[in-house]
Design a protein around this motif. Structure first.
Motif, PDB file in Angstrom:
ATOM      1  N   HIS A  21       0.936  -1.260  -0.047  1.00  0.00           N
ATOM      2  CA  HIS A  21       0.092  -0.010  -0.108  1.00  0.00           C
ATOM      3  C   HIS A  21       0.821   0.995  -0.114  1.00  0.00           C
ATOM      4  O   HIS A  21       1.772   1.313   0.875  1.00  0.00           O
ATOM      5  N   GLY A  22       0.517   2.353  -0.754  1.00  0.00           N
ATOM      6  CA  GLY A  22       1.393   3.387  -0.942  1.00  0.00           C
ATOM      7  C   GLY A  22       0.699   4.086  -2.087  1.00  0.00           C
ATOM      8  O   GLY A  22      -0.386   4.106  -2.505  1.00  0.00           O
ATOM      9  N   SER A  23       1.662   5.253  -2.357  1.00  0.00           N
ATOM     10  CA  SER A  23       1.232   6.290  -3.620  1.00  0.00           C
ATOM     11  C   SER A  23       1.130   5.316  -4.847  1.00  0.00           C
ATOM     12  O   SER A  23       1.883   4.154  -4.953  1.00  0.00           O
ATOM     13  N   GLN A  24       0.317   5.883  -5.701  1.00  0.00           N
ATOM     14  CA  GLN A  24       0.329   4.818  -6.940  1.00  0.00           C
ATOM     15  C   GLN A  24       1.497   4.883  -7.734  1.00  0.00           C
ATOM     16  O   GLN A  24       1.796   3.604  -8.140  1.00  0.00           O
ATOM     17  N   GLU A  25       2.681   5.512  -7.951  1.00  0.00           N
ATOM     18  CA  GLU A  25       3.687   5.638  -8.605  1.00  0.00           C
ATOM     19  C   GLU A  25       4.546   4.448  -7.606  1.00  0.00           C
ATOM     20  O   GLU A  25       5.012   3.678  -8.349  1.00  0.00           O
ATOM     21  N   ASN A  26       4.678   4.698  -6.252  1.00  0.00           N
ATOM     22  CA  ASN A  26       5.512   3.822  -5.788  1.00  0.00           C
ATOM     23  C   ASN A  26       4.778   2.120  -5.458  1.00  0.00           C
ATOM     24  O   ASN A  26       5.770   1.286  -5.767  1.00  0.00           O
ATOM     25  N   VAL A  27       3.634   2.155  -5.441  1.00  0.00           N
ATOM     26  CA  VAL A  27       3.284   0.722  -5.695  1.00  0.00           C
ATOM     27  C   VAL A  27       3.358   0.088  -6.899  1.00  0.00           C
ATOM     28  O   VAL A  27       3.735  -1.200  -7.207  1.00  0.00           O
ATOM     29  N   GLU A  28       3.163   0.949  -8.129  1.00  0.00           N
ATOM     30  CA  GLU A  28       3.519   0.516  -9.240  1.00  0.00           C
ATOM     31  C   GLU A  28       5.116   0.103  -9.502  1.00  0.00           C
ATOM     32  O   GLU A  28       5.237  -1.085 -10.289  1.00  0.00           O
ATOM     33  N   GLU A  29       6.006   0.802  -9.041  1.00  0.00           N
ATOM     34  CA  GLU A  29       7.133   0.510  -9.136  1.00  0.00           C
ATOM     35  C   GLU A  29       7.655  -0.819  -8.182  1.00  0.00           C
ATOM     36  O   GLU A  29       8.240  -1.695  -8.655  1.00  0.00           O
ATOM     37  N   PHE A  30       7.018  -0.782  -7.044  1.00  0.00           N
ATOM     38  CA  PHE A  30       7.205  -2.141  -6.070  1.00  0.00           C
ATOM     39  C   PHE A  30       6.620  -3.219  -7.028  1.00  0.00           C
ATOM     40  O   PHE A  30       7.466  -4.474  -7.064  1.00  0.00           O
ATOM     41  N   VAL A  31       5.641  -3.121  -7.723  1.00  0.00           N
ATOM     42  CA  VAL A  31       4.985  -4.455  -8.163  1.00  0.00           C
ATOM     43  C   VAL A  31       5.942  -4.742  -9.624  1.00  0.00           C
ATOM     44  O   VAL A  31       6.354  -6.024  -9.774  1.00  0.00           O
ATOM     45  N   ALA A  32       6.252  -3.738 -10.249  1.00  0.00           N
ATOM     46  CA  ALA A  32       7.379  -4.072 -11.185  1.00  0.00           C
ATOM     47  C   ALA A  32       8.572  -4.517 -10.823  1.00  0.00           C
ATOM     48  O   ALA A  32       9.235  -5.612 -11.462  1.00  0.00           O
TER      49      ALA A  32
END
Length: 152
Positions: A81-92
């Motif tokens: 859970h976090g900001s959109q940009e950070n969550v998307e980078e984490f998932v990547a």
């Protein structure tokens, strides 16, 4: 006959077309979710036992200001859970590692109302995952996938 139109013939300058395009882009960007929107993601895998992967999850969560957890063992469960940009980078980042049957269950916007948890945790049992998701007000995401039980 020319294949490319002559811009000066229609009485419009290049600047006019550019400013109109910029106005359209500016209008479109105001209709999107703000970049700082809160997102959450749920991933599952056949297993999560690698010390290297576990350290990477911890490091990325810290670097990207992600709160969440990993359920180690069989099956592996990762919630972020976090900001959109950070969550998307984490998932990547997670997807870039080698996995056996990694599934991204969702990456979607969420409300912050029930999200007061900080940091990264690890759990050993599915019941702990269900309880943590219940504390976060998000247990339906786990039980709808057949992970754990909706009854205590």
């Amino acid at each position: 006959m020319h294949l490319l139109p002559k811009l000066h013939e229609d009485g419009h300058s290049i600047d006019t077309g550019l400013s109109e395009s910029m106005d359209i882009l500016e209008h479109q960007s105001t209709n999107r979710l703000p970049e700082t929107a809160d997102y959450h993601a749920l991933l599952t895998s056949h297993h999560l036992v690698s010390p290297t992967k576990r350290r990477s999850l911890q490091r990325w969560s810290s670097e990207l200001s992600i709160s969440g957890f990993a359920k180690v063992g069989y099956p592996g469960v990762i919630y972020a859970h976090g900001s959109q940009e950070n969550v998307e980078e984490f998932v990547a980042n997670v997807k870039s590692m080698q996995w056996l049957a990694l599934k991204v269950r969702f990456v979607e916007p969420t409300d912050l109302a029930n999200e007061d948890h900080k940091g990264w945790s690890e759990f050993q049992k599915v019941g702990e995952v269900v309880e943590e998701m219940r504390r976060r007000g998000k247990d339906k995401y786990i039980t709808e996938m057949g992970i754990g039980s909706s009854v205590l």
